[in-house]
Design a protein around this motif. Structure first.
Motif, short mmCIF file in Angstrom:
data_model
loop_
_atom_site.label_atom_id
_atom_site.label_comp_id
_atom_site.label_asym_id
_atom_site.label_seq_id
_atom_site.Cartn_x
_atom_site.Cartn_y
_atom_site.Cartn_z
N LEU A 31 34.60 2.83 25.31
CA LEU A 31 34.25 2.42 23.95
C LEU A 31 35.14 3.08 22.90
O LEU A 31 35.56 2.43 21.93
CB LEU A 31 32.79 2.74 23.66
CG LEU A 31 31.77 1.88 24.41
CD1 LEU A 31 30.36 2.37 24.13
CD2 LEU A 31 31.92 0.43 24.04
N MET A 32 35.46 4.34 23.09
CA MET A 32 36.33 5.03 22.14
C MET A 32 37.74 4.44 22.17
O MET A 32 38.38 4.27 21.12
CB MET A 32 36.37 6.52 22.44
CG MET A 32 35.07 7.22 22.10
SD MET A 32 35.05 8.95 22.57
CE MET A 32 36.35 9.61 21.57
N THR A 33 38.23 4.11 23.35
CA THR A 33 39.55 3.50 23.46
C THR A 33 39.58 2.13 22.78
O THR A 33 40.52 1.81 22.06
CB THR A 33 39.94 3.37 24.94
OG1 THR A 33 39.92 4.66 25.54
CG2 THR A 33 41.32 2.76 25.09
N ALA A 34 38.55 1.34 23.00
CA ALA A 34 38.48 0.03 22.36
C ALA A 34 38.42 0.19 20.84
O ALA A 34 39.06 -0.57 20.11
CB ALA A 34 37.26 -0.73 22.86
N GLY A 35 37.68 1.17 20.36
CA GLY A 35 37.61 1.42 18.92
C GLY A 35 38.97 1.81 18.34
O GLY A 35 39.35 1.34 17.27
N LEU A 36 39.68 2.66 19.05
CA LEU A 36 41.02 3.06 18.58
C LEU A 36 41.98 1.87 18.55
O LEU A 36 42.78 1.74 17.62
CB LEU A 36 41.59 4.15 19.48
CG LEU A 36 41.02 5.54 19.25
CD1 LEU A 36 41.53 6.50 20.33
CD2 LEU A 36 41.40 6.06 17.88
N VAL A 37 41.91 1.02 19.55
CA VAL A 37 42.77 -0.16 19.58
C VAL A 37 42.47 -1.06 18.38
O VAL A 37 43.39 -1.55 17.72
CB VAL A 37 42.60 -0.92 20.91
CG1 VAL A 37 43.23 -2.30 20.84
CG2 VAL A 37 43.19 -0.12 22.04
N VAL A 38 41.21 -1.25 18.07
CA VAL A 38 40.84 -2.10 16.93
C VAL A 38 41.36 -1.50 15.62
O VAL A 38 41.91 -2.21 14.78
CB VAL A 38 39.31 -2.31 16.89
CG1 VAL A 38 38.87 -2.94 15.58
CG2 VAL A 38 38.87 -3.16 18.06
N VAL A 39 41.20 -0.20 15.44
CA VAL A 39 41.65 0.44 14.20
C VAL A 39 43.17 0.38 14.08
O VAL A 39 43.70 0.03 13.02
CB VAL A 39 41.15 1.91 14.14
CG1 VAL A 39 41.83 2.68 13.04
CG2 VAL A 39 39.64 1.94 13.97
#
Length: 62
Positions: A31-39
């Motif tokens: 989830l943190m990796t997906a969040g970083l990719v989105v940002v």
């Protein structure tokens, strides 16, 4: 022979129990990796799109 089977079953049970606690960690990392990719995509997307369009325009001579 029976003692060996009991030891193997005990070791397998210990391994199974050890792996259960690691699942929430992997979920959090995902989830943190997906969040970083989105940002990063939101911040750098327009600049990268513009850069790509300029590169294609230069190569094709438009």
């Amino acid at each position: 022979m029976r003692r060996t089977v009991t030891m193997v079953r005990g070791a397998a049970r210990d391994l199974r129990d050890d792996e259960r606690g690691d699942v929430p960690g992997w979920v959090l990392v995902t989830l943190m990796t997906a969040g970083l990719v989105v940002v990063i995509w939101a911040l750098a997307g327009p600049a990268l799109s513009n850069l790509f369009e300029q590169a294609i325009a230069r190569v094709s001579g438009l």
